[in-house]
Design an enzyme around this catalytic site. Structure first.
Site, PDB file in Angstrom:
ATOM      1  N   TRP A 103       0.907  -1.091  -0.072  1.00  0.00           N
ATOM      2  CA  TRP A 103       0.022  -0.069  -0.128  1.00  0.00           C
ATOM      3  C   TRP A 103       0.996   1.182  -0.037  1.00  0.00           C
ATOM      4  O   TRP A 103       0.654   2.468  -0.547  1.00  0.00           O
ATOM      5  CB  TRP A 103      -1.053   0.013   1.093  1.00  0.00           C
ATOM      6  CG  TRP A 103      -1.983  -1.132   1.152  1.00  0.00           C
ATOM      7  CD1 TRP A 103      -2.026  -2.275   1.808  1.00  0.00           C
ATOM      8  CD2 TRP A 103      -2.917  -1.483   0.084  1.00  0.00           C
ATOM      9  NE1 TRP A 103      -3.145  -3.040   1.499  1.00  0.00           N
ATOM     10  CE2 TRP A 103      -3.541  -2.579   0.192  1.00  0.00           C
ATOM     11  CE3 TRP A 103      -3.388  -0.448  -1.149  1.00  0.00           C
ATOM     12  CZ2 TRP A 103      -4.787  -2.960  -0.679  1.00  0.00           C
ATOM     13  CZ3 TRP A 103      -4.293  -0.899  -1.956  1.00  0.00           C
ATOM     14  CH2 TRP A 103      -4.994  -2.167  -1.686  1.00  0.00           C
ATOM     15  N   ASP A 173      -1.615   6.726   6.509  1.00  0.00           N
ATOM     16  CA  ASP A 173      -2.570   5.820   5.802  1.00  0.00           C
ATOM     17  C   ASP A 173      -2.972   4.804   7.112  1.00  0.00           C
ATOM     18  O   ASP A 173      -2.375   3.986   7.394  1.00  0.00           O
ATOM     19  CB  ASP A 173      -2.414   5.063   4.534  1.00  0.00           C
ATOM     20  CG  ASP A 173      -3.199   3.965   4.388  1.00  0.00           C
ATOM     21  OD1 ASP A 173      -4.402   3.977   4.802  1.00  0.00           O
ATOM     22  OD2 ASP A 173      -3.117   3.636   2.945  1.00  0.00           O
ATOM     23  N   LYS A 197     -12.687  -1.902   7.424  1.00  0.00           N
ATOM     24  CA  LYS A 197     -11.832  -2.827   8.201  1.00  0.00           C
ATOM     25  C   LYS A 197     -12.301  -2.571   9.835  1.00  0.00           C
ATOM     26  O   LYS A 197     -12.555  -3.753  10.281  1.00  0.00           O
ATOM     27  CB  LYS A 197     -10.390  -2.580   7.884  1.00  0.00           C
ATOM     28  CG  LYS A 197     -10.105  -2.893   6.353  1.00  0.00           C
ATOM     29  CD  LYS A 197      -8.549  -2.675   6.014  1.00  0.00           C
ATOM     30  CE  LYS A 197      -8.186  -2.518   4.871  1.00  0.00           C
ATOM     31  NZ  LYS A 197      -8.527  -3.819   3.988  1.00  0.00           N
TER      32      LYS A 197
END
Length: 362
Positions: A103, A173, A197
């Site tokens: 990511w 993030d 999530k």
């Protein structure tokens, strides 16, 4: 509910059963309105009450200071990969990134579209199986910001603590670990997180941004991609993802009922400790992927002796009601995502299965 799966999906991920039941009860008729919340105007008082309560709950649970805005934005964290440099990268400045995995790599690739980037530290030489130490960070003084990925879901690594970046704003993030533990928000200039999530369903992204960073971008930026647009309009400039925000509201109320971020962290560490103890105590039958000290309490990644054995593990686990244990296609192996809403009972069931599988195949 006896037919509930053991849900270890990496995202969208498990939601608290209590939240799902509450949403089910309110789905057709929200609080006696004669309508589902999904049918209501986002300009109406009923929805706005839900919207603003979600913001206040986030502020309370994460102790967000008054000089930060909380925004609800669409497009997922992948859109934030572009919005961050579009809004924060100024001429003569460099966008600095810590490269820790899949990511982080995507965020760096996107930033390169908008200006000069620099890698302040990287764990690529170790196949991204660790988080760089603070001593490894080389942050250019002319950095517009330093960006890190708090938790890498694919590799299974997580920052245990965050660096002090001084006058350089720290951008994180936190899509896969926000609200898994208490945070010192003042350490950060900007935090973003897809909700799917730990906070709710897919469809809404949370942005927590210090007000002094909400300025005029140095390049032409479409209206919907400016933080200022959402900040000025309480995230109601256009039709927001109302149902996703409502579900996030319910999840935040659930976290509060558990005792808040500190209580949730205690539960998360208990679940992670159970799994890592099972892996480390297996005599090498199971092998943890991430290096100790960098292990995630959200995504536990591990391997078996062969890919054939891993395929057998996935097949047998699915037959017994376990979902989502196959590792990401880019790295293979096995992964158990144990986000906030995954109950301890599911982790205990997985540990029992792992023990049984080893006895039969070890």
């Amino acid at each position: 509910m006896s037919n509930r799966a053991y849900n270890f999906n990496a995202g969208p991920a498990a939601l608290p059963l209590e939240v799902l039941k509450q949403a089910q009860e309110q789905f057709v008729d929200f609080n006696g309105s004669g309508m589902s919340l999904m049918e209501m105007s986002h300009r109406g008082a009923i929805y706005e009450g839900v919207h603003h309560e979600a913001e206040q709950l986030l502020r309370e649970l994460l102790s967000i200071p008054d000089n930060y805005k909380v925004l609800f934005i669409q497009g997922g964290a992948s859109t934030q990969f572009a919005m961050v440099p579009m809004n924060l990268l100024q001429p003569g400045k460099v966008a600095s990134y810590v490269s820790t995995g899949s990511w982080a790599t995507k965020a760096i690739q996107e930033a390169k579209l908008f200006g000069e980037t620099a890698v302040a530290a990287s764990s690529e030489a170790d196949k991204f199986m660790r988080i760089p130490s603070f001593a490894e960070l080389n942050v250019a003084p002319d950095s517009a910001y330093l960006h890190l990925t708090s938790n890498e879901t694919i590799e299974g690594t997580q920052w245990a603590a965050y660096p002090d970046t001084g006058s350089v704003p720290l951008v994180a993030d936190m899509s896969s670990d926000i609200l898994c533990r208490p945070l010192n928000i003042s350490q950060f200039g900007l935090i973003y997180a897809g909700a799917q999530k730990n906070l709710g369903p897919s469809g809404v992204t949370i942005v927590i941004i210090r007000e002094d960073l909400i300025g005029t971008p140095s390049i032409p930026v479409p209206t919907m991609l400016r933080y200022s647009t959402h900040a000025k309009n309480d995230s109601l400039y256009n039709t927001p993802p109302t149902f996703a925000i409502y579900m996030t509201n319910l999840v935040l109320n659930w976290v509060k009922a558990q005792g808040g971020a500190a209580a949730v962290e205690k539960m998360n560490r208990e679940k992670a400790d159970l799994l890592y103890t099972a892996i480390d105590g297996s005599g090498g039958f199971y092998r943890g992927c991430a290096q100790e000290g960098s292990r995630s309490i959200m995504n536990v990644t591990f391997r078996l002796g062969s890919e054939e054995l891993e395929k057998q593990f996935v097949k047998e686990s699915e037959a017994q009601g376990f979902v989502g244990l196959k590792g990401h296609r880019s790295v293979g192996g096995l992964r158990a995502s144990i986000y906030n809403a995954v109950p301890l009972s599911s982790v205990k069931a997985l540990v029992d299965f792992m023990g049984d599988f080893q006895r039969r195949n070890g």
